[in-house]
Design an enzyme around this catalytic site. Structure first.
Site, mmCIF file in Angstrom:
data_model
loop_
_atom_site.group_PDB
_atom_site.id
_atom_site.type_symbol
_atom_site.label_atom_id
_atom_site.label_comp_id
_atom_site.label_asym_id
_atom_site.label_seq_id
_atom_site.Cartn_x
_atom_site.Cartn_y
_atom_site.Cartn_z
ATOM 1 N N GLY A 1 0.817 -1.209 0.000
ATOM 2 C CA GLY A 1 0.000 0.000 0.000
ATOM 3 C C GLY A 1 0.855 1.265 0.000
ATOM 4 N N ASN B 1 -2.171 -8.252 11.965
ATOM 5 C CA ASN B 1 -1.129 -7.292 11.645
ATOM 6 C C ASN B 1 -1.623 -5.879 11.839
ATOM 7 O OD1 ASN B 1 -1.138 -5.520 8.985
ATOM 8 N ND2 ASN B 1 -2.230 -7.409 8.471
ATOM 9 N N ASN C 1 -7.264 0.766 -1.448
ATOM 10 C CA ASN C 1 -7.419 0.314 -0.069
ATOM 11 C C ASN C 1 -8.304 1.313 0.672
ATOM 12 O OD1 ASN C 1 -7.192 -0.339 2.600
ATOM 13 N ND2 ASN C 1 -4.973 -0.584 2.586
ATOM 14 N N CYS D 1 -8.761 2.472 5.406
ATOM 15 C CA CYS D 1 -8.049 3.441 6.237
ATOM 16 C C CYS D 1 -9.063 4.334 6.919
ATOM 17 C CB CYS D 1 -7.149 4.314 5.387
ATOM 18 S SG CYS D 1 -6.317 3.383 4.120
ATOM 19 N N ILE E 1 -11.262 -10.240 0.279
ATOM 20 C CA ILE E 1 -11.586 -9.251 1.294
ATOM 21 C C ILE E 1 -10.287 -8.768 1.921
ATOM 22 C CG2 ILE E 1 -13.838 -10.237 1.847
ATOM 23 C CD1 ILE E 1 -12.531 -11.563 4.328
ATOM 24 N N THR F 1 -1.193 -13.995 3.344
ATOM 25 C CA THR F 1 -0.502 -14.678 4.428
ATOM 26 C C THR F 1 0.174 -15.972 3.964
ATOM 27 O OG1 THR F 1 -2.123 -13.711 5.916
ATOM 28 C CG2 THR F 1 -0.855 -15.550 6.779
HETATM 29 C C1 FMN Z 1 1.369 -8.055 6.989
HETATM 30 C C2 FMN Z 1 0.241 -7.630 6.125
HETATM 31 C C3 FMN Z 1 0.261 -6.385 5.505
HETATM 32 C C4 FMN Z 1 -0.784 -5.970 4.702
HETATM 33 N N1 FMN Z 1 -0.738 -4.754 4.086
HETATM 34 C C5 FMN Z 1 -1.736 -4.373 3.244
HETATM 35 C C6 FMN Z 1 -1.682 -3.141 2.539
HETATM 36 O O1 FMN Z 1 -0.726 -2.380 2.632
HETATM 37 N N2 FMN Z 1 -2.735 -2.806 1.743
HETATM 38 C C7 FMN Z 1 -3.825 -3.632 1.592
HETATM 39 O O2 FMN Z 1 -4.746 -3.299 0.856
HETATM 40 N N3 FMN Z 1 -3.887 -4.818 2.232
HETATM 41 C C8 FMN Z 1 -2.880 -5.198 3.053
HETATM 42 N N4 FMN Z 1 -2.950 -6.424 3.692
HETATM 43 C C9 FMN Z 1 -4.106 -7.308 3.467
HETATM 44 C C10 FMN Z 1 -3.771 -8.398 2.447
HETATM 45 O O3 FMN Z 1 -3.466 -7.817 1.205
HETATM 46 C C11 FMN Z 1 -4.940 -9.383 2.272
HETATM 47 O O4 FMN Z 1 -6.038 -8.701 1.754
HETATM 48 C C12 FMN Z 1 -5.345 -10.019 3.577
HETATM 49 O O5 FMN Z 1 -4.211 -10.369 4.310
HETATM 50 C C13 FMN Z 1 -6.234 -11.242 3.411
HETATM 51 O O6 FMN Z 1 -5.638 -12.231 2.645
HETATM 52 P P1 FMN Z 1 -4.778 -13.459 3.269
HETATM 53 O O7 FMN Z 1 -5.642 -14.124 4.284
HETATM 54 O O8 FMN Z 1 -4.445 -14.317 2.102
HETATM 55 O O9 FMN Z 1 -3.573 -12.846 3.891
HETATM 56 C C14 FMN Z 1 -1.890 -6.833 4.504
HETATM 57 C C15 FMN Z 1 -1.903 -8.088 5.116
HETATM 58 C C16 FMN Z 1 -0.860 -8.500 5.914
HETATM 59 C C17 FMN Z 1 -0.923 -9.857 6.550
#
Ligand code: FMN
Ligand code: FAD
Ligand code: FAD
Ligand code: FMN
Ligand code: FES
Ligand code: FES
Lengths: 308, 259, 308, 259
Positions: free
Chosen positions: A50, A73, A131, A134, A195, A270
């Site tokens: 992001g 996180n 995103n 926020c 999501i 993740t």
């Molecule tokens: C450490 C971490 C940092 C993340 N940073 C962002 C981000 O900067 N912008 C965003 O839109 N989503 C961010 N996410 C969300 C992920 O892109 C993703 O949508 C979310 O983790 C769900 O998917 P997953 O279960 O496969 O991780 C972040 C997730 C994690 C775990």
């Protein structure tokens, strides 16, 4: 079926991906961090960390914490700002042959507008993921993503400032996800990303304090998969936009569940931490599934489980 | 270049209450291992525990192609690891992070380890001896039984001073009690890993006598490769920016860190 | 500290429990099902299976499905109706020396009123847990629990029909849990039960259909613990009602996390399936914690992690 | 009375591709085991897999205090179970459910098992032989290697007809192909467990010739004790109410079930 007959290409509202597998924002850095583990060119898309207008230092530690089949996180959007992103990180990805999706975040609608305008015309960006989880500082911290009117307005504003496809990333922390998706559609969204993380927390019983310095954090990983699938299913039932689906995907079967629930593409977050070549493995797994099931184009199964 | 490998476990032993040493064959990773780097280890195959666990390289035999870990059981992941047996596989990613800087061969190196913090200092000791440095290790633990790395240090040829809180072996007290004013501080380099209060004292000592040194830090990690920004730490209290312990560290210059 | 100096009693808005550990509705039947495994009299409260006015057959199978560190259920409120509950199941529990909380569910406000009225004066019921996660048939299926006005009204109506303490059980599937909690308070709630299940789903990739016959189900178990803790924390920060907290509690440490987040009592649901004597074990674990930490009364730690 | 017990594993062997037999000491539970009942087994100690897995009692030795399970690896839980070794403990709850009804000693019992469905029929066979019944087992499997219960049946003294889909052993085809019109249907009782289409054919046969019989059904379970109402099943398509397979079953009268 022969490999050459398989079409894995995906069109996510104008964002063309060579296969359905994207890596999720914030979990894959700017791509380079994972180059030792997989062929980045084999991915459908890299969604970069992001980006905000100005650099941000993010939250103090503890920023992450493992929970049952998931993690919290609270990174706090640490990033070097849009200029450094464009000048120092994007070139690496442009040299590769992979679809790059920028992920932008702001605290006001004006910041979103400025970010979209800044990215306009930048070579190598295929689309914008918005995103909207926020806090909206002008509205007292209420997240953009939880109010349909704000969602519509922020999407509309971004659309007005860019010629790129715009894909808002929906927050699951809402009563009615379909209403939010419809608002995004009304604002002119080209696709939906679903999501983002569920808001959660953990407490350290020893210190009797929240574990995360930020108190609350975003829950991701397999724990949230059932919620993600449900929301994608609901939105696919009612809204006519392609969906990039994710939330806890850890293997090819998970990816297929998301596609059957209505996701045109899928994103790995993740899961990258657990298996640094997971996105690539899933891409291969999808090809195998197509071969075994005589599927030319994965679009055949998108939303197939959804009772309309 | 770090990579993912399935290590074939060839030895796994309990060496103290809650302390284990595991050795496995992972030739491709072993080849790359530098002292102070760590492996990101998957403790099990299901979704709980989910994330990998960072564990220092305790020892590595590049010719044989094996790596050893020394770990303490503190939670779900390390508990699960104790169930891994010989001939099982263990999924590792590594080596990761920035390891220790080796000094000129003429230097005398002081290794100050507390508890399981001794782990990275052992492989460092091996490299220092190979390089021709003089090395002395000070190893603190709660009691005699927890002084688990002694045999390995002897084997490597690193003399060590045991220190136990309960006085059951060696000097009774804290390992930092042994940090006496150095005669030739410029001849000495110091490396430390252990509980933060211990490292804080070592840092204070290094600062006071202007001794070059390095510390190995810990922070909760998700990716281990610099992508998630989860392992952020402010090196000094007034720093605005954070470092990533997994990528910028885990080893840092002792003067750069405020405890 | 000696055992006799410890006070484990809990007052949940008028519902007195001899210790903080309740077993959650729908996961412990009517108590008898678990009598072989633990001493029911050792529990703080038994919350019985959700009861409706008329008997309900529930949903067709598949009704349950395991997910990562959690499970989905779509039982569909199968129950023999309030009369059979009172005549055939309650007497067993009355013979025991344990606090019994009834859990009631309706499709209309009138059904809730009638159920409350029917329970009025019934011996052996210490309080009413209001399940407001049922679809409100009069409002087109929108759940009572997701709209603050409906929450207020249903609580008010039930309060008007009973002299028992009333504890609405909040649904986590909302944008703003504090708003819902405040509405419940406005309606006259004596305590809050949090949280019910998150709405989720799973897809069978083989059949390409939802796994559950009902398509959607409620997600429970450790997977949802971070979300439950967050909501309890938020509500404890803003609302002045005692909370019965649960969602994924599997051991004493989990229970302590909930108490530190603001729960006066805790409830064990899915955990009963994994360890049929879990509720009892946790009660013992809490006693040990009190002894080790020189705590006379667990109220000392309720909400201790909450920054107000 | 069912109870929770930690069984000490004394034998655990792979008997075919994806098929295992595990024997453990659990005297308190063993004492109570009736044929057709099941144990609710915790496959691991972490939260994933979370729920217990229902597994039939394959055999039990009440004197020795041991119980045996025969299981097929189909998913996360059973995969994890394969890692359990001798001297490990396994957390079981049981015996649960309503088992088979034993007939008069004068009867001839037909056991019709398909695949891993043979499991509960073996312990039933033991009880029937003890009772003095005539017993014949028909055991169907994909191929010879999957016919895993044969030795145990011989040991118990139950003659059996092997049937394999690929003809690699015994009669080639489906186990139900062997269900010939009975001469004295009233002398026969029939018990069956296996894939639903197979049990459907057995039920049809029993109905046609008016043979008393029982089937053992499967349904996804959470509690296993009748509390969660998760294992609901409509016995007949037009039934309004559901039975709980864990408590009202898993064994039901063959006439009561519509497949
Ligand atoms: C450490 C971490 C940092 C993340 N940073 C962002 C981000 O900067 N912008 C965003 O839109 N989503 C961010 N996410 C969300 C992920 O892109 C993703 O949508 C979310 O983790 C769900 O998917 P997953 O279960 O496969 O991780 C972040 C997730 C994690 C775990
Ligand atoms: C670079 C580095 C090297 C390390 N080397 C060693 C070593 O050689 N031997 C050893 O015994 N330990 C070492 N540790 C600590 C080790 O990572 C933790 O003890 C381990 O992760 C605990 O996992 P768990 O599942 O047993 O504990 P849990 O407390 O259940 O773990 C929960 C979560 O917290 C994280 N966590 C818990 N404690 C720590 C910690 N101290 N540091 C980082 N993350 C933590 C876990 O990784 C996991 O994500 C090292 C840590 C780092 C950062
Ligand atoms: C009364 C009863 C007796 C059984 N006896 C045996 C036996 O003796 N040997 C044997 O190999 N199998 C038996 N089964 C089936 C066995 O329970 C499943 O194969 C096992 O639960 C699969 O678990 P898993 O984690 O490997 O599979 P997964 O598919 O990963 O399991 C996911 C979830 O589905 C459930 N599930 C999956 N398949 C079944 C099934 N067929 N029946 C019920 N729940 C299921 C699991 O319990 C778990 O909750 C029996 C089932 C029942 C109901
Ligand atoms: C199988 C099952 C049935 C349930 N039935 C009810 C019910 O009838 N009424 C109710 O209010 N909650 C019901 N619940 C929700 C639980 O009471 C509890 O709030 C939820 O499962 C979260 O807690 P847990 O994670 O500890 O299970 C049910 C949950 C499960 C798993
Ligand atoms: S652990 Fe991900 S950046 Fe360090
Ligand atoms: S499994 Fe819970 S009622 Fe049968």
């Amino acid at each position: 079926m022969e490999k050459q007959d398989m079409d894995l290409t995906v069109n996510l509202g104008g964002i063309i991906m060579k296969n359905p597998v994207a890596v999720a924002s914030g979990t894959f850095g700017y791509g380079r961090e994972y180059e030792d583990y997989l062929d980045i060119n084999g991915l459908g898309a890299v969604i970069v960390k992001g980006t905000t207008l100005e650099p941000r230092h993010g939250n103090p530690p503890v920023r992450i914490f493992e929970t049952a089949a998931g993690m919290l996180n609270a990174i706090g959007l640490e990033n070097p700002g849009v200029e450094v992103f464009l000048n120092q990180h994007l070139p690496y990805l442009i040299d590769k042959d992979v679809t790059v999706i920028a992920n932008i975040a702001g605290n006001t609608i004006e910041e979103y507008a400025a970010l979209a305008a800044r990215l306009e015309g930048c070579k190598g960006i295929a689309g914008i993921e918005l995103n909207i989880s926020c806090p909206n500082v002008k509205q007292g911290g209420l997240q953009f993503g939880t109010d349909p009117v704000m969602v519509r307005d922020v999407v509309k504003t971004v659309k007005a400032n860019t010629s790129l496809p715009v894909m808002p990333k929906l927050s699951p922390n809402v009563t009615n996800i379909v209403e939010i998706a419809l608002a995004a559609q009304e604002g002119g969204a080209d696709a939906l990303s679903m999501i983002n993380t569920l808001m959660g927390m953990a407490i350290n019983v020893q210190t009797r304090k929240p574990v995360l310095a930020n108190v609350f954090g975003g829950l991701s990983g397999p724990a949230i998969k059932p919620v993600a699938l449900r929301m994608i299913y609901q939105v696919h039932q009612e809204v006519d936009l392609p969906i990039l689906g994710g939330g806890g995907i850890m293997n090819t079967l998970d990816a297929l569940e998301f596609m059957m629930a209505g996701a045109t593409g899928i994103s790995i977050g993740t899961g990258n931490f657990v298996n640094p070549r997971l996105a690539y493995d899933i891409m291969v797994g999808l090809q195998e599934y197509m071969q075994e099931n005589q599927i030319n184009n994965l679009n055949e199964i998108v939303g197939i489980a959804v009772q309309k | 270049m770090p990579l993912q490998e399935n290590g074939l476990v060839i030895n796994h032993q309990q060496v103290a209450q809650d302390m284990y040493i595991m050795e496995f064959m992972a030739p491709a990773v072993a080849r790359e291992c530098q002292p102070g780097q760590f492996l990101h280890v998957r403790p099990g195959n299901t979704n709980d525990p989910l994330l990998r666990r960072p564990l220092s390289i305790y020892d590595a035999d590049q010719e044989k192609g094996s790596i050893s870990l020394l770990y303490r059981v503190v939670g779900a992941g390390t508990s699960l690891m104790t169930g891994i047996r010989e001939n099982d596989y263990i999924d590792i990613v590594g080596p990761l992070g920035r390891g220790f800087t080796l000094p000129a061969p003429s230097k005398t190196a002081l290794l100050v380890g507390g508890g399981v913090g001794i782990a990275p200092l052992v492989y460092l000791g091996r490299a220092l001896i190979q390089r021709g440095c003089q090395v002395t290790a000070m190893m603190g633990a709660a009691n005699e039984n927890q002084l688990v790395a002694g045999d390995r240090l002897l084997e490597i040829g690193v003399p060590f001073l045991p220190v136990t809180m309960d006085g059951s072996r060696g000097y009774p007290g804290m390992v930092t009690d042994l940090l006496v004013p150095p005669v030739y501080p410029e001849e000495i380099v110091i490396y430390t890993c252990g509980p933060e209060p211990m490292m804080a004292k070592v840092a204070e000592y290094a600062q006071r006598y202007d001794i070059w040194g390095e510390v190995s830090l810990e922070e909760h990690m998700a990716c281990g490769v610099g992508a998630c920004l989860g392992c952020a730490r402010r090196l000094k209290a007034n720093d605005e920016a954070y470092v990533k312990v997994c990528k910028d560290g885990p080893v840092f210059n002792i003067m750069d860190v405020e405890f």
